[in-house]
Each structure stands twice: as structure tokens, then as C-alpha cells.
Motif scaffolding. Sequence first.
Motif, PDB file in Angstrom:
ATOM      1  N   GLY A 199       0.709   3.975  -3.066  1.00  0.00           N
ATOM      2  CA  GLY A 199      -0.459   4.850  -3.054  1.00  0.00           C
ATOM      3  C   GLY A 199      -0.418   5.854  -1.921  1.00  0.00           C
ATOM      4  N   ARG A 249       2.099   8.597  -2.849  1.00  0.00           N
ATOM      5  CA  ARG A 249       1.567   9.531  -3.848  1.00  0.00           C
ATOM      6  C   ARG A 249       0.573  10.497  -3.211  1.00  0.00           C
ATOM      7  NH1 ARG A 249      -0.320   6.744  -9.166  1.00  0.00           N
ATOM      8  NH2 ARG A 249      -0.463   8.930  -9.735  1.00  0.00           N
ATOM      9  N   GLU A 250      -0.229   9.992  -2.274  1.00  0.00           N
ATOM     10  CA  GLU A 250      -1.183  10.853  -1.585  1.00  0.00           C
ATOM     11  C   GLU A 250      -0.463  11.884  -0.712  1.00  0.00           C
ATOM     12  OE1 GLU A 250      -4.941  12.176  -1.071  1.00  0.00           O
ATOM     13  OE2 GLU A 250      -4.385  10.454  -2.296  1.00  0.00           O
ATOM     14  N   LEU A 262       0.801  -1.217   0.000  1.00  0.00           N
ATOM     15  CA  LEU A 262       0.000   0.000   0.000  1.00  0.00           C
ATOM     16  C   LEU A 262       0.835   1.269   0.000  1.00  0.00           C
ATOM     17  CD1 LEU A 262      -2.515  -1.145   2.748  1.00  0.00           C
ATOM     18  CD2 LEU A 262      -2.827  -1.262   0.285  1.00  0.00           C
TER      19      LEU A 262
END
Length: 131
Positions: free
Chosen positions: A96, A99-100, A93
Amino acid sequence: MAVVNFGLILAVSPPSCLPSTWEWSNFTHLWSLTDPRVVDALMFSLYVAGASTLLALAVGMPTAYYTARHRFRGRGAFLLLVLVTQMFAPTALLVGVYREMVSLDLTDTADGLIPVKAAFNLPGSATSSPT
């Protein structure tokens, strides 16, 4: 056997994890207040661990209480979802999440680290035994 390059010992066989000489001054120097990097790192770690634990408990305790005491539509699906999220490796995970955090400009900050650590700890604090 030792591998020597320009007078420096690069490798020793058999390898040893223990130092050749024990000096108490190394330990006292590490924890002395003359080196603020160690104290700052320790205080930062305590802050992040405490804040993420409190956040996970603040969200997880009411969730666990409600799922344990009340019957509601989708309770089984919710508990199955919590179980399935525990099967994922957290490293899967991270792309992601990274990137957030980049889009929110929270990389290299405690404000970005605390919710991520709390989210990874949340499934363990929000589960209840089906009764």
C-alpha cells in the motif's frame, strides 16, 4: 574442497567469512574521498535518518505528552490502536505504501522515504505509560 570452473574457484569448503589476505589499503580506499559514491551514500543515509527522526519526534512528543498528562474520551482506544499498529509487520504494509508513493511520484526520492521511515518509527515515540 574447492569447486573449480574454468580455473576460477567458485566455492570453498568449509566456507570462510574472513578474507584470505588482510590489506589495509582496501579499507582506506573505501573511505577515501577519491570514491565519492561512498561519501554520497553515507551523507544520504545521515540526511534521511536525521530528518525522519526529527519528524517522528516532532509528531510523537506532543502526542505522548498529551496522552500521558490528560484524560480524554477515547484515550484507551487510541493507546490500543497504537499497540495494534505495532503488531503489524511493516512488510505487510509496504504494498500500500508503494502504491501511494507511485501515485504521488515519490519513488526513489528522499521526500518519499523520510515520511515512511518516520511513520514506521512513530508508534514507538507516541506511546505513554498509562498512569
